[in-house]
Write an enzyme that holds these catalytic residues in place. Structure first.
Site, short mmCIF file in Angstrom:
data_model
loop_
_atom_site.label_atom_id
_atom_site.label_comp_id
_atom_site.label_asym_id
_atom_site.label_seq_id
_atom_site.Cartn_x
_atom_site.Cartn_y
_atom_site.Cartn_z
N ARG A 53 0.81 -1.22 0.00
CA ARG A 53 0.00 0.00 0.00
C ARG A 53 0.84 1.27 0.00
O ARG A 53 0.62 2.17 -0.79
CB ARG A 53 -0.90 0.04 1.24
CG ARG A 53 -2.09 -0.83 1.13
CD ARG A 53 -2.65 -1.10 2.51
NE ARG A 53 -3.66 -2.12 2.42
CZ ARG A 53 -4.96 -1.87 2.23
NH1 ARG A 53 -5.39 -0.63 2.13
NH2 ARG A 53 -5.82 -2.85 2.13
N THR A 54 1.78 1.30 0.93
CA THR A 54 2.59 2.51 1.05
C THR A 54 3.42 2.72 -0.22
O THR A 54 3.55 3.82 -0.73
CB THR A 54 3.50 2.42 2.29
OG1 THR A 54 2.69 2.17 3.43
CG2 THR A 54 4.27 3.70 2.51
N LYS A 82 23.33 -9.20 -0.34
CA LYS A 82 24.74 -9.58 -0.51
C LYS A 82 25.60 -9.00 0.60
O LYS A 82 26.83 -9.04 0.52
CB LYS A 82 25.24 -9.09 -1.87
CG LYS A 82 24.51 -9.71 -3.05
CD LYS A 82 24.96 -9.06 -4.36
CE LYS A 82 23.97 -9.30 -5.48
NZ LYS A 82 23.88 -8.14 -6.38
N ARG A 103 11.44 2.29 3.19
CA ARG A 103 10.86 1.56 4.31
C ARG A 103 11.87 0.51 4.72
O ARG A 103 12.48 -0.14 3.87
CB ARG A 103 9.57 0.89 3.89
CG ARG A 103 8.88 0.22 5.06
CD ARG A 103 7.52 -0.21 4.62
NE ARG A 103 6.70 -0.68 5.70
CZ ARG A 103 5.66 0.00 6.17
NH1 ARG A 103 5.37 1.17 5.69
NH2 ARG A 103 4.92 -0.52 7.12
N HIS A 131 6.45 6.80 10.91
CA HIS A 131 5.90 6.71 9.55
C HIS A 131 5.26 8.07 9.29
O HIS A 131 4.04 8.20 9.26
CB HIS A 131 4.86 5.58 9.53
CG HIS A 131 4.35 5.23 8.16
ND1 HIS A 131 4.92 5.71 7.00
CD2 HIS A 131 3.32 4.45 7.77
CE1 HIS A 131 4.25 5.24 5.96
NE2 HIS A 131 3.27 4.48 6.40
#
Ligand SMILES: [Zn+2]
Lengths: 305, 152
Positions: A53-54, A82, A103, A131
């Site tokens: 969604r974000t 890696k 995020r 957030h």
């Protein structure tokens, strides 16, 4: 007020005036005043953990204002697999974008990224911490509904202990003349640290365990989900979650007029009967993610001022 | 008087005497100051003190510790006093000032904090004044009320 090249990491970084400024810009964007403002700009969308969604909201925000998006949707496809350090990943990505939205599951990751990036970083969630674009869109939605934030009475319902969204919202609202009402089971109360900050800042608030205990009518009720994982016993969860489910009866106990918000996705904490009435504004709230993120993307890249 | 005692009883010609350390924190103080390998140290534990009941004293010979170094004691031994000695005399006496920010001094106890995942110098901001200082992690933003316990 300088937003050009500024990173958006935590709601704690913003004053009341700055929040009002962003909310005002988001309204201008929603009204179509900044058409194609992001044209020629590139967003690096770095999702070290998935959040569809974000991510889609940032992508849509960028593209529908003329910008472009590069990036990855989860860390499995990125170089972090890696063993590259976050700082190195960010330093590299800086070379091919104008702004980063990221995020990350680790708390403080976005702050660190903003300190090594050569472009502004927008925190799209760092673990249980912050957030901020969610908080800005929540504030924008309330402001859009009432034309102001001062003088309102805002309730928060459900899991107030682990809910990052309500922590940031409570903190942000404390900058305004807003009375706050926290409704939760005793085991999921607002953390002591936040309560203490509100107390020190002179914010008016009540803490209650049941919807029926709320004194007076609410203007806004912000609902959050109570998650099964917080309870050792499933029956205990069922009992508690059931007591905080919002329907017509609960709404009339809260004065009947209150606007209902939710960060979504919702499961069953709001009964479908609430969706169709005038109280529900959670879908509009979700859509407001677009103009809010566009305003922030434009401000930090210097294309909106 | 105390100043005189700090100098005379453990007389040194040149260096730094850290007096009024709450007992038994002398060894912790040595650790925080990072002076373990810095020449001769004299450590006195459990002296009688009118102010503290009992106190420790640390004497660092030939080294004049700067304020930015001794202020690192603010969260552990805020009552400490610093005496700079030259030619056998106290030439400067100063208290500990509590800094607004701590760089690389504290460890964040939050396992999900980026400072415990990547190579990052920790930064904490002071919130709340002595005698109840609290610190907030610059990265994960958690608030800690007993910052002395976070000293590495
Ligand atoms: Zn931390």
């Amino acid at each position: 007020m300088e937003f050009n090249q500024r990173s958006i990491i935590s709601i704690r970084d913003f004053s009341r005036e700055e929040i009002e400024f962003v909310v005002g810009k988001a309204l201008e964007v929603k009204q179509g005043r900044w058409h194609d403002a992001l044209s020629g700009k590139v967003l690096a969308s770095l999702f070290f953990e998935p959040s569809t969604r974000t991510r889609l909201s940032f992508d849509a925000a960028m593209v529908s204002m003329g910008g472009r998006v590069v990036g990855f949707a989860d860390a499995g496809v990125s170089s972090t697999k890696k063993g590259e350090s976050l700082a190195d990943t960010i330093r590299t990505v800086t070379g091919y974008c104008d702004v980063i939205a990221m995020r990350h599951p680790v708390e403080g990751a976005a702050r660190l990224a903003s300190e090594v990036a050569g472009v502004p970083v927008i925190n799209a969630g760092d673990g249980a911490n912050q957030h901020p674009t969610q908080t800005f869109l929540d504030l924008f939605t309330i402001h859009e509904e009432f034309g102001r934030l001062d003088g309102l009475k805002v309730g928060m319902l459900g899991d107030l202990k682990y809910g990052r969204t309500v922590h940031s919202l409570a903190k942000a609202l404390s900058l305004f003349e807003v009375e706050q009402v926290f409704i939760s089971p005793p085991s999921l109360r607002m953390p002591e640290g936040i309560i203490e900050e509100l107390r020190q800042g002179g914010t008016a608030f009540q803490e209650v365990e049941e919807i029926d205990q709320v004194q007076g009518a609410l203007d806004v009720l912000y609902v959050t989900r109570i998650q099964k994982e917080r309870f050792a016993d499933f029956q205990e969860y069922e009992r508690v979650a059931g007591a905080y489910r919002l329907g017509h009866r609960e709404l009339s106990a809260l004065g009947g007029q209150c606007r209902v918000m939710h960060p979504l996705p919702r499961v069953d904490e709001i009964k479908p009967e609430v969706d169709s009435g005038g109280n529900a504004i959670y879908f509009r709230q979700a859509h407001n993610g677009i103009p809010t993120r566009q305003a922030l993307l434009g401000l930090v890249t210097g294309t909106i001022s | 008087m105390t100043e005189d005692r700090a100098r005379k009883v453990y007389a040194i010609d040149r260096g730094t005497v850290i007096d009024h350390i709450p007992s038994p924190l002398a060894l912790k103080v040595v650790e925080i100051l990072g002076v373990k390998q810095e020449g001769i140290l004299t450590i006195g534990i459990n002296f009688k003190s009118a102010k503290l009941g009992s106190k420790d004293i640390v004497k660092v010979e030939n080294l004049k510790l700067t304020e930015s170094v001794t202020d690192r004691l603010a969260l552990v031994a805020p009552t400490a006093t610093i005496n700079i000695i030259e030619q056998g005399r106290v030439v400067e006496k100063r208290p500990i000032h509590i800094p607004r920010e701590f760089h690389g001094l504290l460890r964040c106890p939050n396992p999900k904090c980026i400072t415990n995942v990547e190579e990052v110098t920790t930064v904490f901001h002071l919130e709340g004044e002595p005698p109840h200082p609290a610190v907030r992690c610059h990265y994960c933003e958690r608030l800690y009320k007993n910052p002395g316990e976070l000293v590495e």
